[in-house]
Design a protein around this motif. Structure first.
Motif, short mmCIF file in Angstrom:
data_model
loop_
_atom_site.label_atom_id
_atom_site.label_comp_id
_atom_site.label_asym_id
_atom_site.label_seq_id
_atom_site.Cartn_x
_atom_site.Cartn_y
_atom_site.Cartn_z
N GLY A 210 0.86 -1.18 0.03
CA GLY A 210 0.09 -0.09 0.04
C GLY A 210 0.85 1.31 0.02
O GLY A 210 0.55 2.21 -0.82
N ALA A 211 1.76 1.28 0.97
CA ALA A 211 2.84 2.34 0.76
C ALA A 211 3.76 2.57 -0.58
O ALA A 211 3.67 3.84 -1.15
N TRP A 212 3.97 1.37 -1.24
CA TRP A 212 4.57 1.65 -2.38
C TRP A 212 3.48 2.32 -3.35
O TRP A 212 3.92 3.09 -4.39
N LYS A 213 2.15 1.57 -3.57
CA LYS A 213 1.49 2.37 -4.60
C LYS A 213 1.22 3.77 -4.35
O LYS A 213 1.06 4.40 -5.03
N THR A 214 1.06 4.08 -2.79
CA THR A 214 0.90 5.58 -3.01
C THR A 214 2.09 6.27 -3.02
O THR A 214 1.91 7.61 -3.38
N SER A 215 3.29 6.03 -3.00
CA SER A 215 4.51 6.57 -3.39
C SER A 215 4.50 6.77 -4.90
O SER A 215 5.27 7.42 -5.47
N ALA A 216 3.63 6.25 -5.67
CA ALA A 216 3.72 6.30 -7.21
C ALA A 216 4.91 6.21 -7.91
O ALA A 216 5.51 6.64 -8.46
N GLY A 217 5.63 4.95 -6.98
CA GLY A 217 6.83 4.69 -7.81
C GLY A 217 8.18 5.31 -7.44
O GLY A 217 9.42 4.91 -7.57
N THR A 218 7.71 6.42 -6.58
CA THR A 218 9.17 7.10 -5.94
C THR A 218 9.67 6.36 -4.89
O THR A 218 11.04 6.60 -4.38
N ALA A 219 9.31 5.41 -4.28
CA ALA A 219 10.03 4.48 -3.21
C ALA A 219 11.06 3.85 -3.83
O ALA A 219 11.97 3.47 -3.36
N ALA A 220 11.07 3.68 -5.17
CA ALA A 220 12.32 2.78 -5.57
C ALA A 220 13.70 3.65 -5.68
O ALA A 220 14.61 3.12 -5.94
N ARG A 221 13.71 5.00 -5.70
CA ARG A 221 14.56 6.07 -5.45
C ARG A 221 14.60 6.85 -4.29
O ARG A 221 15.68 7.56 -4.15
N THR A 222 13.96 6.60 -3.49
CA THR A 222 13.62 7.51 -2.20
C THR A 222 14.16 6.47 -0.84
O THR A 222 13.03 5.72 -0.67
N PRO A 223 15.31 6.67 -0.39
CA PRO A 223 15.33 5.64 0.99
C PRO A 223 14.49 5.66 2.03
O PRO A 223 14.23 6.80 2.53
N VAL A 224 13.94 4.75 2.40
CA VAL A 224 13.31 4.87 3.73
C VAL A 224 14.08 3.91 4.76
O VAL A 224 14.51 2.81 4.77
N ALA A 225 14.50 4.60 6.05
CA ALA A 225 15.28 3.93 7.03
C ALA A 225 14.28 3.52 8.48
O ALA A 225 13.29 4.35 8.78
N ARG A 226 14.76 2.50 9.13
CA ARG A 226 13.91 2.19 9.95
C ARG A 226 14.90 2.60 11.40
O ARG A 226 15.95 1.89 11.48
N ALA A 227 14.21 3.04 12.37
CA ALA A 227 15.04 3.38 13.83
C ALA A 227 14.70 2.67 14.76
O ALA A 227 13.14 2.44 14.96
N THR A 228 15.60 1.89 15.49
CA THR A 228 15.41 1.14 16.64
C THR A 228 14.61 2.05 17.91
O THR A 228 13.77 1.70 18.40
N ASN A 229 15.12 3.29 17.87
CA ASN A 229 14.82 4.11 18.94
C ASN A 229 14.97 5.73 18.21
O ASN A 229 15.89 6.26 17.90
N LEU A 230 13.90 6.03 17.97
CA LEU A 230 13.52 7.36 17.19
C LEU A 230 14.22 8.56 17.83
O LEU A 230 14.67 9.30 17.43
N THR A 231 13.85 8.56 19.46
CA THR A 231 14.62 9.78 19.97
C THR A 231 16.29 9.49 19.93
O THR A 231 16.72 10.93 19.67
N ARG A 232 16.94 8.47 20.16
CA ARG A 232 18.28 8.59 19.96
C ARG A 232 18.76 8.78 18.70
O ARG A 232 19.84 9.36 18.42
N THR A 233 18.00 8.32 17.60
CA THR A 233 18.34 8.63 16.17
C THR A 233 18.35 10.21 16.03
O THR A 233 19.17 10.73 15.32
#
Length: 317
Positions: A210-233
């Motif tokens: 669903g997120a891929w579809k809404t991104s209209a293909g831009t997810a292929a060139r825009t990185p998404v990072a996952r943070a274990t702890n957002l505050t520390r990040t």
């Protein structure tokens, strides 16, 4: 008499004894040594030293942001319309499962053609097998397997921008659970020249189909990072010289008065209902509000991020 000669050193046998020779060294010395290696491979040559220096730099360079593929579990998209739309919108997929003896209507034909054009594996399976795979969902004879997304490390986003000589522009989402909002933010980041999106590892939307579809293909060139702890990040970004800007309805500053958007900045967007969490809000260097003359109480995450990213792009231009 013949054979009885008394002369010294006379050879009386045709057999040859041991003789001193080169041992083949002269023959081997005449053999060629092959073509002359390039200058970059010749030890001591200036081009060789340059090549070695570049190799050492590459070994110590941070890895580039990674996109798509790897750890986690695969996702299944089920149903004729959802499968067709996922294929049409470029959602990455590995296998399209097709029910045996399926009614070959227009949607099925289009889905099969799209899968074939993209080189996606086609597998025929009996209906009971598809029922088992989808836990009894109404798959209508089509099931698309989507590989798990390979998230970048949060440090990768800033490092890639700095390596390119640019000031990082990153969006972090705090408590956003709708994948469509995540996809919309990814699309806005791509549109306005941002360098990526950070999401928490828990209780947050991930890069689903669903997120891929809404991104209209831009997810292929825009990185998404996952943070274990957002505050520390966020604290890590601050140590790297970046300003953390939180969006809040009760922010102490309006967006048009914010002057840090033309530098290295992280924009933190909270959920539409709860806004920023307490710890994340306290970590932000400044909290800003978007003026809304129409009187609306809030904007969803995708729209709010788009407004701030547009302002950042305008200032950077």
């Amino acid at each position: 008499m013949a054979g009885n000669s008394q002369r010294r050193n006379r050879r009386t046998s045709n057999k040859k004894g041991m003789q001193v020779g080169s041992g083949g060294q002269r023959r081997r010395g005449l053999e060629g040594k092959g073509p002359t290696p390039p200058a970059s491979a010749r030890k001591g040559h200036v081009k060789n030293r340059i090549a070695n220096a570049k190799a050492k730099q590459a070994a110590h360079r941070r890895p580039a942001p990674r996109r798509g593929g790897a750890k986690g579990t695969s996702e299944l998209v089920v149903g004729r319309n959802p499968v067709f739309e996922a294929l049409r919108d470029g959602v990455p997929a590995t296998t399209l499962y097709v029910q045996q003896f399926i009614e070959n209507d227009e949607r099925v034909r289009e889905a099969l053609q799209l899968a074939a054009d993209r080189g996606i594996n086609l597998m025929e399976a009996p209906r009971p097998e598809l029922d088992r795979m989808t836990n009894g969902l109404n798959h209508q004879g089509l099931v698309l397997q989507v590989p798990p997304y390979e998230y970048a490390h949060p440090e990768d986003l800033a490092a890639a921008a700095f390596d390119d000589g640019e000031d990082p522009l990153i969006v972090a989402l705090d408590g956003v659970t709708d994948p469509r909002n995540l996809g919309a933010v990814v699309r806005s980041v791509a549109a306005f020249g941002g360098h990526g999106v950070v999401v928490p590892e828990r209780r947050a939307a991930g890069m689903t189909a669903g997120a891929w579809k809404t991104s209209a293909g831009t997810a292929a060139r825009t990185p998404v990072a996952r943070a274990t702890n957002l505050t520390r990040t966020l604290e890590g970004y601050q140590k790297a010289g970046m300003t953390v800007v939180g969006l809040a309805a009760d922010g102490e500053m309006e967006l048009q008065d914010l002057e840090v958007l033309d530098g290295p900045v992280v924009i933190v967007v909270g959920s539409e209902g709860k806004g920023l969490s307490r710890l994340v809000g306290e970590t932000c260097d400044v909290r800003v509000r978007i003026p809304m003359p129409g009187g609306a109480e809030s904007l969803n995450a995708g729209v709010a991020a788009g407004v701030v990213l547009w302002e950042a792009a305008r200032r950077r231009a």
